[in-house]
Design a protein around this motif. Structure first.
Motif, mmCIF file in Angstrom:
data_model
loop_
_atom_site.group_PDB
_atom_site.id
_atom_site.type_symbol
_atom_site.label_atom_id
_atom_site.label_comp_id
_atom_site.label_asym_id
_atom_site.label_seq_id
_atom_site.Cartn_x
_atom_site.Cartn_y
_atom_site.Cartn_z
ATOM 1 N N ASN A 175 0.826 -1.192 0.000
ATOM 2 C CA ASN A 175 0.000 0.000 0.000
ATOM 3 C C ASN A 175 0.866 1.249 0.000
ATOM 4 O O ASN A 175 2.075 1.186 0.144
ATOM 5 N N SER A 213 -0.297 -1.843 -16.594
ATOM 6 C CA SER A 213 -1.427 -2.238 -15.764
ATOM 7 C C SER A 213 -2.589 -2.579 -16.695
ATOM 8 O O SER A 213 -2.506 -2.387 -17.905
ATOM 9 N N LYS A 266 -9.753 -3.446 -7.519
ATOM 10 C CA LYS A 266 -8.938 -3.843 -6.367
ATOM 11 C C LYS A 266 -8.646 -2.673 -5.418
ATOM 12 O O LYS A 266 -7.782 -2.763 -4.560
ATOM 13 N N VAL A 267 -9.366 -1.568 -5.616
ATOM 14 C CA VAL A 267 -9.220 -0.429 -4.705
ATOM 15 C C VAL A 267 -9.878 -0.757 -3.374
ATOM 16 O O VAL A 267 -9.357 -0.458 -2.309
ATOM 17 N N CYS A 296 -4.445 -5.132 -1.093
ATOM 18 C CA CYS A 296 -3.585 -5.751 -2.102
ATOM 19 C C CYS A 296 -2.883 -4.693 -2.940
ATOM 20 O O CYS A 296 -3.271 -3.520 -2.969
ATOM 21 N N ASP A 297 -1.840 -5.102 -3.641
ATOM 22 C CA ASP A 297 -1.094 -4.221 -4.529
ATOM 23 C C ASP A 297 -1.934 -3.963 -5.774
ATOM 24 O O ASP A 297 -2.321 -4.892 -6.480
ATOM 25 N N THR A 298 -2.246 -2.708 -6.055
ATOM 26 C CA THR A 298 -3.110 -2.371 -7.194
ATOM 27 C C THR A 298 -2.339 -2.074 -8.476
ATOM 28 O O THR A 298 -2.945 -1.843 -9.522
ATOM 29 N N GLU A 311 -3.241 -3.877 -11.703
ATOM 30 C CA GLU A 311 -4.656 -3.842 -12.078
ATOM 31 C C GLU A 311 -5.100 -2.455 -12.526
ATOM 32 O O GLU A 311 -5.804 -2.305 -13.521
ATOM 33 N N GLY A 362 -4.764 3.072 -8.717
ATOM 34 C CA GLY A 362 -5.379 2.398 -7.579
ATOM 35 C C GLY A 362 -5.006 2.986 -6.237
ATOM 36 O O GLY A 362 -5.874 3.244 -5.383
ATOM 37 N N ARG A 372 -7.450 5.081 -3.574
ATOM 38 C CA ARG A 372 -7.551 4.708 -2.154
ATOM 39 C C ARG A 372 -7.308 5.910 -1.256
ATOM 40 O O ARG A 372 -8.005 6.118 -0.251
#
Length: 490
Positions: free
Chosen positions: A78, A147, A423-424, A438-440, A443, A447, A451
């Motif tokens: 994060n 991504s 995945k945010v 999780c690591d965005t 994706e 992200g 967040r």
């Protein structure tokens, strides 16, 4: 839709497909004590303008600079806003000739970019008794493979370009010229690479967007297509004026409460916003969003009419500034690399990092990466993120304006994707959304930024949106901070 060939080369600049389907560009960061800069402001420049210098500036690896203050780092997966000049416990100290310290000493070196993040609260089960809603972001597929998705609206006001290249359409080299040696970047190869001798360095030159970039007869007018849009330019101008006002107030009233890093960020962005060409960057970002684009080539119906568009004052209330710090290729590819070479580098990087033991989340000084980047050095930027609530403006399943490259005329497919799917956020034990862990990066390029927008809870100022959340939304986020986000803060 209006068609014609597009000039897209330049738009692989800031966020893997442009922050988004393209990285880059809102205002917000944290100081030593977690002080949040939640608004912008601007009036008189606190730093010299880009054209105030009288001689060419060449920054080399041996230049010395200093800086101080606060970092807020997080776990490996994060990110939160961080002072990129402050040492982190357990990591190597940041050297005095680090390129970001050079940027802090001479703010003219900083790239600055605008982004529009479009979101809506969408009823996914209208037959449900409670009318469950989800928050969606308008995204496009990433253009360069770093991504899956990006917002695709990043437009730099000022950025770096290979000195051996010509500026892309709508941009010009800063005069007097400002140059930066590639050797200042830590990823520059100092050892033999693939059997080559030690690589000879190269230079980058600073370029700015032209004030008349979208005007007929401008320096960018090299074909018959007319990019003028008086209404959009006027709307962008009003946003810029409000941004100036808020930045000025922030620096005048809150300066003593902010860290040295935060003051430098706000001052640097304010100087850029004070320049008239900033309007063109804001206009370009909205153009790429497709929000005010025409639905077809016959009528004058726009996806969003200006009569219904949010007032600039409410937009700036939810605008944030974040400094992006990219995971760059290491070693840095040669400027002679082909597009195929660069794509292969991105695809093979995860495996090479695993084999070499390179941390995919932080650099050797403990600074957390916000996104995966190509070799574009302009991806370390101050991003200005304008959030746009399209809940009432684009409510239908078919209300999906296309994306455009900055000077492109061919529409590019967009789609609405939920925060969970990006995945945010994620589903909590009670089935409601909470901020994900999780690591965005693979994706959604933006992200981590989205967040942080949720955490910061910048509200759009819409009383109706606030009421709607209280009455309709069954989704919360991260200890209920999502109520602000879902009310128009995205």
């Amino acid at each position: 839709m209006r068609t014609q060939s597009a000039i897209a080369s330049f738009l692989l600049l800031s966020f893997a497909g442009l922050l988004n389907g393209a990285l880059s560009f809102s205002s917000s960061s944290r100081g030593a004590h977690g002080q949040l800069i939640s608004k912008l402001s601007s009036s008189s420049p606190l730093l010299p303008s880009h054209t105030s210098s009288s001689s060419t500036i060449v920054i080399t690896h041996n230049s010395i600079s200093t800086s101080t203050h606060a970092t807020t780092t997080s776990n490996n997966n994060n990110w939160t806003p961080q002072d990129l000049t402050k040492d982190n416990p357990g990591y190597l100290p940041i050297p005095t000739d680090d390129y970001i310290k050079k940027y802090q000493t001479n703010p003219k070196l900083w790239p600055v970019e605008f982004f529009i993040i479009v979101y809506r609260h969408h009823v996914v089960k209208p037959s449900s008794h409670k009318g469950k809603t989800t928050t969606q972001i308008l995204v496009r597929k990433s253009a360069n493979g770093t991504s899956k998705y990006g917002v695709g609206t990043g437009v730099p006001v000022t950025r770096w370009m290979l000195s051996s290249s010509s500026p892309p359409r709508g941009y010009k080299v800063v005069v007097p010229e400002i140059m930066l040696d590639a050797f200042v970047f830590p990823e520059f190869p100092t050892n033999n690479v693939d059997g080559e001798e030690e690589r000879t360095s190269w230079t980058y030159s600073k370029i700015d967007i032209c004030e008349d970039a979208f005007q007929t007869g401008s320096s960018a007018d090299d074909d018959a297509y007319n990019f003028e849009d008086d209404q959009l330019e006027e709307y962008a101008s009003r946003i810029r004026q409000q941004l100036q006002n808020d930045l000025s107030l922030q620096l005048q009233n809150k300066k003593d409460e902010l860290s040295a890093w935060d003051v430098n960020v706000l001052s640097t962005v304010k100087t850029i916003v004070d320049n008239d060409n900033c309007v063109a960057a804001i206009q370009g970002s909205f153009r790429m969003s497709g929000l005010f684009g025409y639905k077809d080539s016959i009528t004058t119906n726009r996806f969003v009419n200006f009569d219904n568009a949010p007032d600039p004052t409410s937009l700036i209330k939810s605008t944030k500034i974040y400094t992006m710090f990219p995971q760059m290729p290491n070693p840095m590819p040669s400027p002679k690399s082909t597009p195929s070479d660069l794509k292969d580098e991105v695809l093979s990087r995860p495996k090479r990092m695993q084999e070499s033991g390179r941390d995919p989340h932080k650099d050797e000084y403990g600074r957390v990466y916000t996104h995966t980047s190509t070799s574009n050095v302009s991806n370390t930027i101050h991003g200005v993120y304008i959030t746009f609530d399209a809940t009432d403006l684009l409510p239908g399943e078919d209300d999906v304006p296309p994306a455009y490259d900055l000077f492109g005329t061919m529409p590019i497919e967009r789609e609405w994707v939920s925060l969970d799917d990006l995945k945010v956020t994620k589903k909590g034990d009670d089935g409601r959304s909470i901020i994900g862990e999780c690591d965005t990066k693979s994706e959604f390029i933006s992200g981590f930024i989205v967040r942080q927008l949720i955490r910061d809870g910048g509200a759009s100022g819409s009383e109706y949106s606030m009421k709607r959340v209280a009455m309709e939304s069954t989704t919360t986020c991260s200890k209920r901070v999502g109520r602000q986000f879902y009310s128009g803060a995205l």
